[in-house]
Motif scaffolding. Structure first.
Motif, PDB file in Angstrom:
ATOM      1  N   THR A   9     -33.391  51.614  32.378  1.00 41.20           N
ATOM      2  CA  THR A   9     -32.609  51.902  33.583  1.00 41.20           C
ATOM      3  C   THR A   9     -33.488  52.456  34.701  1.00 41.20           C
ATOM      4  N   PHE A  12     -35.350  49.512  36.340  1.00 41.50           N
ATOM      5  CA  PHE A  12     -34.522  48.752  37.279  1.00 41.50           C
ATOM      6  C   PHE A  12     -34.284  49.527  38.571  1.00 41.50           C
ATOM      7  N   LEU A  74     -25.143  48.522  34.674  1.00 39.38           N
ATOM      8  CA  LEU A  74     -26.062  47.391  34.582  1.00 39.38           C
ATOM      9  C   LEU A  74     -25.410  46.107  35.090  1.00 39.38           C
ATOM     10  N   TYR A  77     -25.202  46.292  38.890  1.00 39.94           N
ATOM     11  CA  TYR A  77     -26.535  46.073  39.469  1.00 39.94           C
ATOM     12  C   TYR A  77     -26.889  44.594  39.442  1.00 39.94           C
ATOM     13  N   MET A  78     -26.571  43.919  38.340  1.00 39.59           N
ATOM     14  CA  MET A  78     -26.855  42.494  38.219  1.00 39.59           C
ATOM     15  C   MET A  78     -26.135  41.700  39.310  1.00 39.59           C
ATOM     16  N   CYS A 109     -25.990  54.081  35.850  1.00 41.30           N
ATOM     17  CA  CYS A 109     -26.839  53.966  34.653  1.00 41.30           C
ATOM     18  C   CYS A 109     -27.664  55.220  34.390  1.00 41.30           C
ATOM     19  N   THR A 169     -31.517  41.883  34.134  1.00 41.48           N
ATOM     20  CA  THR A 169     -30.551  42.972  33.984  1.00 41.48           C
ATOM     21  C   THR A 169     -29.408  42.560  33.069  1.00 41.48           C
TER      22      THR A 169
END
Length: 478
Positions: A9, A12, A74, A77-78, A109, A169
């Motif tokens: 995390t 990213f 996640l 974010y993707m 995250c 991700t």
């Protein structure tokens, strides 16, 4: 698999910053941005939403459980990383908005991944090393994201770097769903269970976002624009309302002020100063390379690579160090190293070789930063019980990300004001960058003074030693 998935995390979160930083000039050309000061919004919006939403995410994790928030972050974010790439078919405004929304993902995250680690491991060397590695992934994420974007910008097409990051991700989210065990939240164990509105009383107060938006937007439109001071004043009023509600009204305060001891307060203040100055250093390092010296993005990414081995090595060292010395000592070393790095960049003359000042600054900056973050999250994690681990991690990351956005906004204003009466040209641009960087030196210098006061205060306390004996270390081992 469990620990590595959680550690990703941080990769990213920092890659989201690095993949934009390295191709600022390419994005500028793609969207035909005529005002170069808009470039700061490509970075500030991302950090703004991380800092704005992270307290809420930590509390939601404490209420509903940390794993659902971790996996949802996640996935979020993707989605918004993919939309960032698709914004090439629209405008820079969609790109800025998508980067801002993308920051909500790491805000979900980060505190919940750290809370899971904090609950899974008791105080001791293993926990110290894992938390230190989490901080050590900061330069890995920034440089990894920067390199991926530079490669795609150079040989393919820059939106593909965002689409690839979205795919990676998604794979990590799938691993997290199966590798991270579910655990009962603290509030689920209470009878009767508190109502959600009682737990989230003051989380909707938008004090920080309004102030930071005003500071960063003022760089673009100027302070004479009427809505800028209005936003700033509203942010201050909301901040006052937030603290009033937290202290006097909320049945379950968002920030448990009882744990804000002298050590915790000093650590958070030092971390804010160091990270605020450091992020201005990173931003102006990249803009100097890309705009002033016109260094290709791929070469600039290679030049920015020394923090990877230095940061990881420092992270491992810090894992052992924090168990044996008082938190004041890593903070002094942090501020001193970051201050030296900022000074080297602020005095960088045009035409000088990379090895004279830029390379040493890239050694010093991660040497300091990768001590501060692990020390801060360990202090906070050990200060709070298992039921508030999400809150502990959120508080540290809120301080870090708000300080980043605030410092970029103020530095941008300084850059704008000192250059508005000067003739256009590379010399004027570099003068503005240097002026902004001197501001970051001032922030970190204040942090250094604060950390020295921290040391002095610690030494004055009765019976406190600045190092821990072997028996002390044994007592905190798991």
């Amino acid at each position: 698999m469990f620990a590595s998935t959680l550690l990703m995390t941080q990769f990213f979160a920092q890659a989201g910053l690095g993949q934009t930083l390295s191709i600022l000039k390419v994005i500028n050309a793609s969207f035909h941005i005529t005002n170069p000061r808009e470039l700061s919004w490509l970075i500030a919006g991302y950090s703004l939403t991380i800092g704005s939403c992270i307290l809420l995410s930590g509390r939601l994790g404490d209420y509903f459980g940390h794993k659902p928030l971790f996996v949802a972050g996640l996935v979020w974010y993707m989605l918004w990383t993919i939309i960032s790439g698709l914004s090439i078919y629209a405008s820079q405004y969609l790109f800025i908005v998508s980067r801002a929304f993308c920051g909500i993902g790491p805000s979900m995250c980060i505190p919940n991944a750290l809370a899971i680690l904090g609950r899974a491991y008791p105080p001791g060397t293993k926990k110290n090393i894992l938390f230190s590695l989490y901080g050590g992934l900061t330069p890995v994420g920034v440089i990894g994201g920067a390199t991926i974007s530079a490669l795609f910008a150079e040989f393919v097409w820059w939106p593909w770097s965002y689409w690839l990051m979205g795919c990676i991700t998604a794979a990590v989210a799938l691993c997290g769903y199966f590798a991270v065990p579910c655990c009962q939240s603290h509030y689920e164990s209470l009878e009767p269970r508190p109502l959600l509105r009682d737990v989230l009383w003051a989380t909707d107060v938008p004090a920080g976002p309004l102030d930071i938006t005003a500071l960063n937007q003022a760089v673009v439109v100027g302070w004479v624009t009427p809505y800028i001071p209005v936003l700033l004043v509203l942010g201050i009023l909301f901040a006052i309302a937030f603290f009033h509600i937290e202290v006097n009204i909320s049945p379950s305060p968002l920030i448990p002020f009882s744990i804000l001891t002298g050590d915790v307060a000093f650590v958070l203040a030092c971390v804010a100063a160091a990270w605020g100055g450091f992020r201005a250093y990173v931003y102006y390092f990249w803009t100097t390379m890309l705009i002033v010296t016109e260094t290709p993005p791929l070469l600039a990414s290679a030049w920015f690579s020394p923090p990877i081995p230095v940061g990881l090595g420092t992270a491992v060292l810090t894992g052992y160090l924090v168990a044996r010395v008082h938190p004041a000592m890593p903070m002094v070393m942090t501020e001193a190293c970051v201050l030296a790095a900022c000074l080297l960049l602020a005095t960088f003359p045009p035409g000088q070789t990379y090895w004279a000042q830029l390379f040493p600054s890239l050694i010093l900056a991660p040497l300091g930063l990768d001590m501060s973050f692990p020390a801060a999250i360990l202090v906070m994690s050990n200060a709070m019980g298992k039921e508030h681990q999400g809150m502990a991690m959120s508080l540290v990351n809120t301080i870090v990300n708000y300080s980043i956005s605030l410092s970029l906004g103020i530095a941008g204003t300084i850059e704008q004001q000192v250059t508005k009466t000067k003739p256009e040209g590379p010399a004027t641009v570099l003068f503005g960058y240097h002026s902004a960087e001197y501001f970051s030196c001032g922030i970190v210098g204040f942090g250094l003074l604060l950390s020295l006061v921290f040391v002095w205060r610690a030494q004055r306390e009765s019976g406190l030693r600045m190092t821990r004996s072997a028996s002390d270390v044994e007592r905190i081992e798991p």
